[in-house]
Design a protein around this motif. Structure first.
Motif, PDB file in Angstrom:
ATOM      1  N   TYR A 160       0.861  -1.181   0.000  1.00 25.59           N
ATOM      2  CA  TYR A 160       0.000   0.000   0.000  1.00 25.59           C
ATOM      3  C   TYR A 160       0.898   1.232   0.000  1.00 25.59           C
ATOM      4  O   TYR A 160       1.760   1.400   0.870  1.00 25.59           O
ATOM      5  CB  TYR A 160      -0.921   0.031   1.211  1.00 25.59           C
ATOM      6  CG  TYR A 160      -1.807   1.251   1.247  1.00 25.59           C
ATOM      7  CD1 TYR A 160      -2.968   1.310   0.483  1.00 25.59           C
ATOM      8  CD2 TYR A 160      -1.469   2.361   2.021  1.00 25.59           C
ATOM      9  CE1 TYR A 160      -3.781   2.443   0.496  1.00 25.59           C
ATOM     10  CE2 TYR A 160      -2.270   3.490   2.041  1.00 25.59           C
ATOM     11  CZ  TYR A 160      -3.425   3.528   1.278  1.00 25.59           C
ATOM     12  OH  TYR A 160      -4.226   4.643   1.289  1.00 25.59           O
ATOM     13  N   TYR A 161       0.683   2.103  -0.986  1.00 21.40           N
ATOM     14  CA  TYR A 161       1.486   3.327  -1.135  1.00 21.40           C
ATOM     15  C   TYR A 161       0.542   4.502  -1.340  1.00 21.40           C
ATOM     16  O   TYR A 161      -0.391   4.436  -2.151  1.00 21.40           O
ATOM     17  CB  TYR A 161       2.419   3.183  -2.342  1.00 21.40           C
ATOM     18  CG  TYR A 161       3.043   4.478  -2.838  1.00 21.40           C
ATOM     19  CD1 TYR A 161       4.256   4.922  -2.334  1.00 21.40           C
ATOM     20  CD2 TYR A 161       2.420   5.246  -3.831  1.00 21.40           C
ATOM     21  CE1 TYR A 161       4.830   6.108  -2.797  1.00 21.40           C
ATOM     22  CE2 TYR A 161       2.983   6.423  -4.294  1.00 21.40           C
ATOM     23  CZ  TYR A 161       4.189   6.842  -3.786  1.00 21.40           C
ATOM     24  OH  TYR A 161       4.763   8.010  -4.236  1.00 21.40           O
ATOM     25  N   HIS A 162       0.775   5.576  -0.609  1.00 25.50           N
ATOM     26  CA  HIS A 162      -0.053   6.775  -0.750  1.00 25.50           C
ATOM     27  C   HIS A 162       0.832   8.003  -0.556  1.00 25.50           C
ATOM     28  O   HIS A 162       1.593   8.100   0.405  1.00 25.50           O
ATOM     29  CB  HIS A 162      -1.186   6.776   0.282  1.00 25.50           C
ATOM     30  CG  HIS A 162      -2.142   7.907   0.122  1.00 25.50           C
ATOM     31  ND1 HIS A 162      -1.936   9.138   0.695  1.00 25.50           N
ATOM     32  CD2 HIS A 162      -3.323   8.000  -0.561  1.00 25.50           C
ATOM     33  CE1 HIS A 162      -2.944   9.945   0.395  1.00 25.50           C
ATOM     34  NE2 HIS A 162      -3.800   9.281  -0.370  1.00 25.50           N
ATOM     35  N   LEU A 174       4.080  13.741   2.231  1.00 26.71           N
ATOM     36  CA  LEU A 174       3.975  12.704   3.248  1.00 26.71           C
ATOM     37  C   LEU A 174       3.653  11.386   2.549  1.00 26.71           C
ATOM     38  O   LEU A 174       2.701  11.304   1.775  1.00 26.71           O
ATOM     39  CB  LEU A 174       2.880  13.037   4.261  1.00 26.71           C
ATOM     40  CG  LEU A 174       2.616  11.968   5.336  1.00 26.71           C
ATOM     41  CD1 LEU A 174       3.832  11.801   6.239  1.00 26.71           C
ATOM     42  CD2 LEU A 174       1.379  12.331   6.160  1.00 26.71           C
ATOM     43  N   LEU A 175       4.464  10.360   2.802  1.00 24.08           N
ATOM     44  CA  LEU A 175       4.250   9.040   2.213  1.00 24.08           C
ATOM     45  C   LEU A 175       3.728   8.083   3.266  1.00 24.08           C
ATOM     46  O   LEU A 175       4.215   8.068   4.403  1.00 24.08           O
ATOM     47  CB  LEU A 175       5.550   8.479   1.632  1.00 24.08           C
ATOM     48  CG  LEU A 175       6.270   9.304   0.563  1.00 24.08           C
ATOM     49  CD1 LEU A 175       7.479   8.548   0.039  1.00 24.08           C
ATOM     50  CD2 LEU A 175       5.346   9.685  -0.573  1.00 24.08           C
ATOM     51  N   THR A 176       2.748   7.286   2.890  1.00 26.32           N
ATOM     52  CA  THR A 176       2.263   6.187   3.721  1.00 26.32           C
ATOM     53  C   THR A 176       2.571   4.894   2.977  1.00 26.32           C
ATOM     54  O   THR A 176       2.068   4.683   1.870  1.00 26.32           O
ATOM     55  CB  THR A 176       0.744   6.288   3.973  1.00 26.32           C
ATOM     56  OG1 THR A 176       0.458   7.537   4.612  1.00 26.32           O
ATOM     57  CG2 THR A 176       0.261   5.144   4.849  1.00 26.32           C
ATOM     58  N   ILE A 177       3.407   4.058   3.562  1.00 25.35           N
ATOM     59  CA  ILE A 177       3.829   2.816   2.919  1.00 25.35           C
ATOM     60  C   ILE A 177       3.661   1.673   3.906  1.00 25.35           C
ATOM     61  O   ILE A 177       4.225   1.704   5.006  1.00 25.35           O
ATOM     62  CB  ILE A 177       5.298   2.892   2.449  1.00 25.35           C
ATOM     63  CG1 ILE A 177       5.496   4.078   1.491  1.00 25.35           C
ATOM     64  CG2 ILE A 177       5.706   1.592   1.761  1.00 25.35           C
ATOM     65  CD1 ILE A 177       6.936   4.319   1.102  1.00 25.35           C
ATOM     66  N   ILE A 187      -6.582  -1.355  10.591  1.00 25.37           N
ATOM     67  CA  ILE A 187      -6.784  -2.009  11.895  1.00 25.37           C
ATOM     68  C   ILE A 187      -5.434  -2.416  12.440  1.00 25.37           C
ATOM     69  O   ILE A 187      -4.645  -3.089  11.789  1.00 25.37           O
ATOM     70  CB  ILE A 187      -7.702  -3.231  11.747  1.00 25.37           C
ATOM     71  CG1 ILE A 187      -9.072  -2.818  11.214  1.00 25.37           C
ATOM     72  CG2 ILE A 187      -7.840  -3.953  13.087  1.00 25.37           C
ATOM     73  CD1 ILE A 187      -9.970  -4.004  10.913  1.00 25.37           C
ATOM     74  N   GLY A 188      -5.140  -1.997  13.679  1.00 25.80           N
ATOM     75  CA  GLY A 188      -3.909  -2.412  14.329  1.00 25.80           C
ATOM     76  C   GLY A 188      -2.695  -1.644  13.864  1.00 25.80           C
ATOM     77  O   GLY A 188      -1.563  -1.990  14.222  1.00 25.80           O
ATOM     78  N   LYS A 189      -2.871  -0.592  13.069  1.00 22.14           N
ATOM     79  CA  LYS A 189      -1.747   0.226  12.604  1.00 22.14           C
ATOM     80  C   LYS A 189      -2.076   1.693  12.894  1.00 22.14           C
ATOM     81  O   LYS A 189      -3.211   2.106  12.880  1.00 22.14           O
ATOM     82  CB  LYS A 189      -1.505   0.055  11.105  1.00 22.14           C
ATOM     83  CG  LYS A 189      -1.172  -1.354  10.675  1.00 22.14           C
ATOM     84  CD  LYS A 189      -1.002  -1.432   9.166  1.00 22.14           C
ATOM     85  CE  LYS A 189      -0.729  -2.856   8.706  1.00 22.14           C
ATOM     86  NZ  LYS A 189      -0.612  -2.941   7.227  1.00 22.14           N
ATOM     87  N   ARG A 190      -1.033   2.467  13.138  1.00 19.43           N
ATOM     88  CA  ARG A 190      -1.228   3.902  13.345  1.00 19.43           C
ATOM     89  C   ARG A 190      -0.011   4.648  12.823  1.00 19.43           C
ATOM     90  O   ARG A 190       1.084   4.105  12.711  1.00 19.43           O
ATOM     91  CB  ARG A 190      -1.451   4.203  14.818  1.00 19.43           C
ATOM     92  CG  ARG A 190      -0.281   3.864  15.719  1.00 19.43           C
ATOM     93  CD  ARG A 190      -0.594   4.200  17.160  1.00 19.43           C
ATOM     94  NE  ARG A 190       0.525   3.912  18.045  1.00 19.43           N
ATOM     95  CZ  ARG A 190       0.537   4.153  19.345  1.00 19.43           C
ATOM     96  NH1 ARG A 190      -0.552   4.660  19.918  1.00 19.43           N
ATOM     97  NH2 ARG A 190       1.587   3.873  20.081  1.00 19.43           N
ATOM     98  N   VAL A 191      -0.228   5.909  12.500  1.00 14.12           N
ATOM     99  CA  VAL A 191       0.847   6.729  11.984  1.00 14.12           C
ATOM    100  C   VAL A 191       1.752   7.163  13.119  1.00 14.12           C
ATOM    101  O   VAL A 191       1.239   7.622  14.155  1.00 14.12           O
ATOM    102  CB  VAL A 191       0.270   7.981  11.266  1.00 14.12           C
ATOM    103  CG1 VAL A 191       1.402   8.880  10.766  1.00 14.12           C
ATOM    104  CG2 VAL A 191      -0.624   7.577  10.127  1.00 14.12           C
TER     105      VAL A 191
END
Length: 267
Positions: free
Chosen positions: A213-215, A230-233, A263-267
């Protein structure tokens, strides 16, 4: 540094463009001719503050510094600008230099004395050297092979090094503290990531959990009006339909969605 004859060359300009309430500074640049050569830092990540030609008369050569470097055909003292120079955020960090020189004769030896760097004795005493490349001719960055001379002069850190120009005419040779990675290069890299992970825009709870997952999104802008991305990987494991909330003053492009929650993940 006694008996040096110096010729100061300084011609610094700033290009400003106002867009709405944002004042964009495109380049805090320097273009100047000094000692028959053209010096420039008018490019992304360039940093050059001042240049002085050192006179290489016989009298001066007899009293040159004791740095064990070979006698050059050209010699210049060079100052770099501190971080955030000429702004309210200016500070004392002066490690980064990056400038180009044009107009030299092929095969000639230049000596550069970096006059105002932060003390980096340990780096240079353990093998650190600046890098150089010549365009056209030798476009890849290479460590300067000649011996460098780091020393303290009247309490100031001075780095001297020599470089023999390649057998190329009408070329520009660049010198830099270490391998540069400019804003433009970063943006090109991120654009390639966008193309490579284009499929991620369709990610959903039905996606394979092992899929990447890449954003990418613009969080805000710098004082120069440049994007701060800001990248979310992560993987698609735990992906939800809901998305991250918008924060006050950030992520203001409403046409671009925020990343999915997990679920179960946070920045």
């Amino acid at each position: 540094m006694s008996n040096w004859l110096l010729f100061t060359c300084l011609n610094t300009t700033v290009n400003l463009k106002r867009t709405g309430n944002i004042l964009k500074i495109h380049h805090r640049n320097m273009n100047v001719y000094c000692g028959g050569l053209f010096f420039t830092s008018n490019f992304d990540s360039g940093n050059l503050g001042r240049v002085q030609q050192v006179d290489l008369s016989d009298e001066t050569k007899d009293s040159k510094q004791n740095d064990d470097l070979p006698s050059p055909d050209y010699e210049f003292n060079v100052w770099t600008k501190p971080d955030c120079a000429n702004t309210e955020f200016e500070n004392g960090n002066r490690s980064w230099f990056y400038f180009g020189i044009k107009g030299w004769s092929p095969g000639k030896l230049i000596k550069i004395n970096m006059m105002n760097l932060n003390k980096q004795n340990k780096l240079y005493n353990q093998g650190m050297t600046p890098l150089a490349r010549t365009v056209p001719g030798k476009p890849r960055w290479e460590r300067i092979r000649n011996k460098v001379s780091p020393q303290l002069v009247e309490g100031n850190f001075l780095l001297s090094f020599t470089y023999q120009f390649p057998d190329v005419k009408n070329a520009m040779t660049y010198f830099v503290f270490c391998y540069p990675f400019s804003y433009e290069e970063c943006q090109r890299m991120l654009t390639e990531f966008d193309k490579r992970f284009l499929y991620c825009r369709k990610s959903s709870p039905s996606s394979d959990p092992k899929t990447i997952y890449y954003h990418r999104e613009v969080m805000t802008h710098s004082l120069d009006g440049l994007n701060i991305d800001l990248l979310t990987i992560t993987s698609c494991r735990g992906i939800m339909e809901e998305r991250e909330p918008r924060l006050k003053g950030l992520f203001q492009n409403n046409s671009h969605p925020r990343p999915h929650l997990f679920i179960g993940k946070r920045v």
